[in-house]
Scaffold this active site. Structure first.
Site, PDB file in Angstrom:
ATOM      1  N   ASP A  20     -75.213 -74.546  69.972  1.00 57.26           N
ATOM      2  CA  ASP A  20     -75.446 -75.985  69.971  1.00 57.26           C
ATOM      3  C   ASP A  20     -74.661 -76.589  71.133  1.00 57.26           C
ATOM      4  O   ASP A  20     -73.448 -76.447  71.205  1.00 57.26           O
ATOM      5  CB  ASP A  20     -74.943 -76.548  68.638  1.00 57.26           C
ATOM      6  CG  ASP A  20     -75.137 -78.045  68.563  1.00 57.26           C
ATOM      7  OD1 ASP A  20     -75.516 -78.655  69.587  1.00 57.26           O
ATOM      8  OD2 ASP A  20     -74.892 -78.598  67.484  1.00 57.26           O
ATOM      9  N   ASP A  92     -71.941 -77.209  62.597  1.00 64.50           N
ATOM     10  CA  ASP A  92     -71.304 -77.760  63.798  1.00 64.50           C
ATOM     11  C   ASP A  92     -69.905 -77.217  64.050  1.00 64.50           C
ATOM     12  O   ASP A  92     -68.953 -77.969  64.253  1.00 64.50           O
ATOM     13  CB  ASP A  92     -71.260 -79.294  63.705  1.00 64.50           C
ATOM     14  CG  ASP A  92     -72.644 -79.869  63.563  1.00 64.50           C
ATOM     15  OD1 ASP A  92     -73.313 -80.020  64.585  1.00 64.50           O
ATOM     16  OD2 ASP A  92     -73.063 -80.120  62.414  1.00 64.50           O
ATOM     17  N   HIS A 135     -62.539 -82.224  59.033  1.00 64.23           N
ATOM     18  CA  HIS A 135     -63.842 -81.944  58.400  1.00 64.23           C
ATOM     19  C   HIS A 135     -63.804 -80.690  57.523  1.00 64.23           C
ATOM     20  O   HIS A 135     -64.702 -80.466  56.715  1.00 64.23           O
ATOM     21  CB  HIS A 135     -64.929 -81.757  59.460  1.00 64.23           C
ATOM     22  CG  HIS A 135     -65.182 -82.981  60.287  1.00 64.23           C
ATOM     23  ND1 HIS A 135     -65.562 -84.183  59.727  1.00 64.23           N
ATOM     24  CD2 HIS A 135     -65.083 -83.204  61.625  1.00 64.23           C
ATOM     25  CE1 HIS A 135     -65.699 -85.080  60.693  1.00 64.23           C
ATOM     26  NE2 HIS A 135     -65.415 -84.521  61.848  1.00 64.23           N
ATOM     27  N   ASP A 165     -60.212 -91.377  63.546  1.00 62.47           N
ATOM     28  CA  ASP A 165     -61.287 -90.642  64.236  1.00 62.47           C
ATOM     29  C   ASP A 165     -62.621 -91.348  63.929  1.00 62.47           C
ATOM     30  O   ASP A 165     -62.758 -91.983  62.891  1.00 62.47           O
ATOM     31  CB  ASP A 165     -61.319 -89.209  63.681  1.00 62.47           C
ATOM     32  CG  ASP A 165     -62.252 -88.283  64.438  1.00 62.47           C
ATOM     33  OD1 ASP A 165     -61.767 -87.483  65.246  1.00 62.47           O
ATOM     34  OD2 ASP A 165     -63.486 -88.358  64.201  1.00 62.47           O
ATOM     35  N   HIS A 167     -65.390 -90.021  63.175  1.00 61.27           N
ATOM     36  CA  HIS A 167     -66.161 -89.343  62.120  1.00 61.27           C
ATOM     37  C   HIS A 167     -65.432 -89.434  60.794  1.00 61.27           C
ATOM     38  O   HIS A 167     -64.201 -89.479  60.752  1.00 61.27           O
ATOM     39  CB  HIS A 167     -66.326 -87.850  62.451  1.00 61.27           C
ATOM     40  CG  HIS A 167     -67.086 -87.589  63.709  1.00 61.27           C
ATOM     41  ND1 HIS A 167     -66.465 -87.397  64.912  1.00 61.27           N
ATOM     42  CD2 HIS A 167     -68.419 -87.493  63.923  1.00 61.27           C
ATOM     43  CE1 HIS A 167     -67.388 -87.183  65.848  1.00 61.27           C
ATOM     44  NE2 HIS A 167     -68.583 -87.236  65.280  1.00 61.27           N
ATOM     45  N   ASP A 258     -62.083 -90.080  69.502  1.00 59.37           N
ATOM     46  CA  ASP A 258     -63.511 -90.277  69.774  1.00 59.37           C
ATOM     47  C   ASP A 258     -63.934 -91.675  69.324  1.00 59.37           C
ATOM     48  O   ASP A 258     -65.088 -92.070  69.491  1.00 59.37           O
ATOM     49  CB  ASP A 258     -64.377 -89.187  69.122  1.00 59.37           C
ATOM     50  CG  ASP A 258     -63.938 -88.825  67.720  1.00 59.37           C
ATOM     51  OD1 ASP A 258     -63.120 -89.571  67.141  1.00 59.37           O
ATOM     52  OD2 ASP A 258     -64.421 -87.799  67.197  1.00 59.37           O
ATOM     53  N   TYR A 298     -63.486 -86.750  73.013  1.00 62.59           N
ATOM     54  CA  TYR A 298     -64.224 -85.849  73.902  1.00 62.59           C
ATOM     55  C   TYR A 298     -64.474 -86.419  75.292  1.00 62.59           C
ATOM     56  O   TYR A 298     -65.028 -85.748  76.141  1.00 62.59           O
ATOM     57  CB  TYR A 298     -65.540 -85.421  73.213  1.00 62.59           C
ATOM     58  CG  TYR A 298     -65.224 -84.870  71.836  1.00 62.59           C
ATOM     59  CD1 TYR A 298     -64.634 -83.613  71.687  1.00 62.59           C
ATOM     60  CD2 TYR A 298     -65.414 -85.641  70.688  1.00 62.59           C
ATOM     61  CE1 TYR A 298     -64.272 -83.131  70.444  1.00 62.59           C
ATOM     62  CE2 TYR A 298     -65.050 -85.165  69.431  1.00 62.59           C
ATOM     63  CZ  TYR A 298     -64.490 -83.910  69.318  1.00 62.59           C
ATOM     64  OH  TYR A 298     -64.109 -83.439  68.084  1.00 62.59           O
TER      65      TYR A 298
HETATM   66 ZN   LIG Z   1     -64.448 -87.016  65.370  1.00 61.58          ZN
END
Ligand SMILES: [Zn+2]
Length: 369
Positions: A20, A92, A135, A165, A167, A258, A298
């Site tokens: 990916d 991921d 995560h 973050d 996410h 991010d 990133y």
């Molecule tokens: Zn993140």
């Protein structure tokens, strides 16, 4: 492309192990640019370096299952074909042959920092680690994360985890959703469940379970482009009142950058200097015992700048005037209202939620300038 065509290049290897292109962004340069920026700005020379160590099995098992740990332990000895097959069980994430070693060091570094802060050797600090952690779950890797560094670090009595973050740290939520000793706060790009990890339980109404009801706070960003004033409004009207009432012994920050401008994942517009303010606001809790642990980020430019802003504030430097402060946008006001309403039965500071008008929120945000 078949694995046999892989040459010794690490990025190529990552690409093929992950299958990916998204995985190409979790690269070693994330740490080198951050460290170089700290050296260049003179911030590194003002910090105490703490020696890193590998986490023990017992420490990893505080959060993860024995089966999962044993499986990850085998990854350094797998063929590339087996590594690819192992990787494909999860979402991921990729397993490089060195990742077990690196993941043990990431947990160990986090624990070294937490121990140093809790014993008063240093007042606060940041652990610049890879792979990130928030995560990963009891028996699963996810989203670049192998072991949940911050969750393992939350071994002390009353811990506040602030996950800034972009996410949702669903792994942290799953670890502590029934635990009233850990208050987990996460804001995250959500877009009504259209953004990864696309979970129903990332929304504002997942407040925790059983004894832990009220101790899980999710603030969904339902659009991209959030700005400094949106971040501050959520701090002032959701996180800080509850955090003061909770009164933690330690603050852990899942410090993903991010959520800063220019990031290809986040697509938000908050500038790196906002992290100086967020850090400063959290330093008044737990007698200043704050440990930040790197998660995502990133865009190498805004990542390095955001790391410097955070470290500078941890060192006691004044925060710069936040750029472009308007008022929070409509979408954020809605999210704030939903979160406060969902939590009003658990926190006396939110008791009068329902009377808060968008005007009031804007005025308070304006005063904060
Ligand atoms: Zn993140």
């Amino acid at each position: 492309m078949h694995v046999k065509q892989i040459v010794g290049n690490v990025s190529d290897l990552i690409y093929h192990l992950c299958n990916d292109p998204a995985c190409k962004i979790e690269v070693p340069e994330r740490l080198t640019v951050s460290h170089e920026a700290l050296v260049r700005t003179g911030l590194a020379a003002r910090c105490v370096s703490i020696a890193v160590r590998e986490a023990t099995d017992e420490e990893i098992l505080l959060v993860h299952s024995e089966e999962y740990l044993e499986a990850v332990k085998k990854t350094p000895y797998m063929t590339l074909e087996d590594l690819m097959a192992f990787t494909q069980q999860y979402g991921d994430v990729y397993f490089h042959p060195n990742i077990y070693h690196c993941a043990k060091l990431a947990v160990g570094a986090t624990l070294q920092l937490v121990d140093s802060v809790m014993t008063g050797r240093v007042r606060n600090g940041i652990a610049l680690v890879r792979p990130p952690g928030h995560h990963s779950q009891k028996s699963a890797a996810s989203g670049f994360c192998i072991f949940n560094n911050v969750a393992i670090g939350a071994r002390y009595a009353m811990v506040l985890i602030v996950d800034w973050d972009v996410h949702h740290g669903q792994g942290v939520q799953y670890c502590f959703e029934d635990d009233p000793n850990v208050l987990y706060f996460s804001w995250h790009r959500y877009e009504h469940q259209n953004f990864w990890p696309n979970l129903r339980e990332s929304d504002y109404d997942s407040v925790g379970k059983e004894k832990g009801a009220g101790f899980n706070i999710n603030v969904p960003w339902n659009k991209v482009g959030m700005e400094n004033s949106d971040y501050l409004a959520v701090f002032f009207h959701v996180l800080l009142p509850v955090a003061y009432e909770f009164c933690p012994d330690l603050v852990l920050v899942s410090a993903g950058f991010d959520s800063a401008i220019g990031d290809p994942e986040g697509k938000m517009c908050a500038t790196p200097d906002i992290f100086a303010h967020l850090t400063h606001l959290l330093m008044n809790l737990a007698g200043g015992k704050l440990c930040a642990v790197l998660e995502g980020g990133y865009n190498l430019t805004s990542l390095a700048q955001s790391v410097c802003q955070t470290v500078q504030t941890l060192l006691g430097d004044p925060a710069p005037l936040p750029a472009d402060l308007g008022g929070p946008c409509e979408s954020v006001l809605k999210s704030i209202h939903c979160v406060r309403s969902a939590h009003k039965q658990y926190w006396s500071c939110l008791k009068y939620t329902g009377t808060t008008s968008p005007c009031l929120l804007m005025i308070v945000s304006f005063i904060s300038q």
